[in-house]
Scaffold this active site. Structure first.
Site, PDB file in Angstrom:
ATOM      1  N   GLU A 193      41.420  40.502  31.121  1.00 12.02           N
ATOM      2  CA  GLU A 193      40.757  41.034  32.319  1.00 12.02           C
ATOM      3  C   GLU A 193      40.980  42.544  32.406  1.00 12.02           C
ATOM      4  OE1 GLU A 193      42.409  39.499  35.988  1.00 12.02           O
ATOM      5  OE2 GLU A 193      40.610  40.048  37.128  1.00 12.02           O
ATOM      6  N   LYS A 242      33.246  37.965  38.885  1.00 11.37           N
ATOM      7  CA  LYS A 242      34.355  37.233  39.536  1.00 11.37           C
ATOM      8  C   LYS A 242      33.950  36.824  40.954  1.00 11.37           C
ATOM      9  CE  LYS A 242      39.406  37.782  39.920  1.00 11.37           C
ATOM     10  NZ  LYS A 242      40.491  38.746  39.619  1.00 11.37           N
ATOM     11  N   CYS A 302      40.278  35.028  35.885  1.00  9.88           N
ATOM     12  CA  CYS A 302      41.627  34.950  36.468  1.00  9.88           C
ATOM     13  C   CYS A 302      41.703  34.136  37.759  1.00  9.88           C
ATOM     14  CB  CYS A 302      42.172  36.372  36.649  1.00  9.88           C
ATOM     15  SG  CYS A 302      43.980  36.375  36.762  1.00  9.88           S
TER      16      CYS A 302
HETATM   17  N1  LIG Z   1      43.757  39.305  38.406  1.00  9.89           N
HETATM   18  C1  LIG Z   1      43.894  38.228  39.120  1.00  9.89           C
HETATM   19  O1  LIG Z   1      42.961  37.599  39.561  1.00  9.89           O
HETATM   20  C2  LIG Z   1      45.302  37.807  39.319  1.00  9.89           C
HETATM   21  C3  LIG Z   1      45.464  36.378  39.755  1.00  9.89           C
HETATM   22  C4  LIG Z   1      46.891  36.016  39.925  1.00  9.89           C
HETATM   23  O2  LIG Z   1      47.782  36.726  39.526  1.00  9.89           O
HETATM   24  C5  LIG Z   1      47.183  34.754  40.578  1.00  9.89           C
HETATM   25  O3  LIG Z   1      48.358  34.495  40.792  1.00  9.89           O
HETATM   26  O4  LIG Z   1      46.261  34.000  40.901  1.00  9.89           O
END
Ligand SMILES: NC(=O)CCC(=O)C(=O)O
Length: 271
Positions: free
Chosen positions: A43, A113, A154
């Site tokens: 990411e 996202k 993520c």
């Molecule tokens: N970059 C993100 O979306 C981080 C997501 C994350 O760390 C989580 O715990 O969920």
């Protein structure tokens, strides 16, 4: 084609955008002898993960970073799941966007996202993507030479409904460019990937950037690949590196036939 060789690159993120792309070119050159079919990045692999920097680094689809990624995919003849980058649309909105290119350098997948990473853990990680980012509104599954592949970014993967929809839409592999952190990484990273893989009986590939203790946001790293049975095929540590694996997507069909979770669902009870 069910069989594929997947390479996941866990790289350092430089503040110089172009330096990240030069690094990627070198990494792909070094990987070439291993003949990967698909190369995957983390990411925001070419933008430090900081809300104030997303609008500064953002480019439109088709901009210089996009063109270089397309060129690299074509040049090395691989499918390139190019992590994510900040994307600016025609109205000035900025998204956290993942592009995927085929071996000819054509864009075959794009995901913005959907779930903003807005968290505040007492004594731990605080982050508010929504300060500068706009969420996407689509579930992404796209066609490849290996069949249908799902794509999310993520924090999106924390939402089981999204992964389930990707799988019901035909995905046997879900790609997740990601960057967990030092608060949630140990607690939830591997657990989340294994849970999504077991529930959905699919391969999941989570690719992070490497940990940099000097960065404003310290990534957990631990790029991993999990099988439809929930086995961790390999998990890296926090350092820069590459992992390469041959996987056979028909294994997802086998697991689904032996343990028919997807076909045994009772939608009418869940509604
Ligand atoms: N970059 C993100 O979306 C981080 C997501 C994350 O760390 C989580 O715990 O969920």
């Amino acid at each position: 084609m069910n069989g594929m060789k997947i390479a996941q690159i866990q790289s350092h993120v430089y503040s110089d955008k172009m330096k990240n792309l030069e690094q990627l070119d070198r990494q792909m050159e070094e990987l070439a002898w291993r003949k990967p079919d698909l190369v995957m990045l983390g990411e925001m692999f070419c933008c430090p993960y900081e809300t104030k920097l997303f609008p500064v680094y953002a480019e439109p689809e088709g901009g210089p970073v996009w063109r270089e990624l397309s060129r690299l995919a074509k040049g090395y003849g691989v499918c390139l799941a190019a992590g994510s980058v900040p994307e600016r649309d025609g109205e000035g909105r900025v998204y956290n966007t993942a592009y995927v290119f085929d071996r000819a350098g054509r864009q075959i997948g794009k995901h913005r996202k959907v779930h903003m990473f807005d968290i505040q853990v007492e004594g731990g990680q605080h982050f508010k993507e929504s300060e500068t980012l706009t969420p996407g509104d689509k579930c992404t599954v796209f066609d490849t030479e290996f069949g249908k592949v799902g794509l999310c970014i993520c924090f999106d993967f924390r939402f089981p409904e999204l992964a389930r929809k990707m799988v019901l839409d035909g995905a046997r592999l879900i790609l997740v460019p990601a960057a967990f952190n030092m608060t949630t990484g140990l607690a939830h990273w591997e657990l989340m990937f294994r849970s999504r893989a077991v529930d959905n009986q699919c391969f999941v590939a989570g690719t992070s950037c490497a940990r940099d203790r000097e960065a404003g946001y310290v990534a957990w790293g631990h790029t991993l690949l999990v099988s439809p049975w929930g086995d961790v095929i390999e998990e890296m540590d926090e350092r820069e590196g590459v992992m390469v694996h041959d996987i056979d997507l028909s294994y997802a069909d086998k697991v689904r036939a032996e343990l028919p979770l997807l076909s045994a669902r009772r939608e009418e009870v869940y509604r």
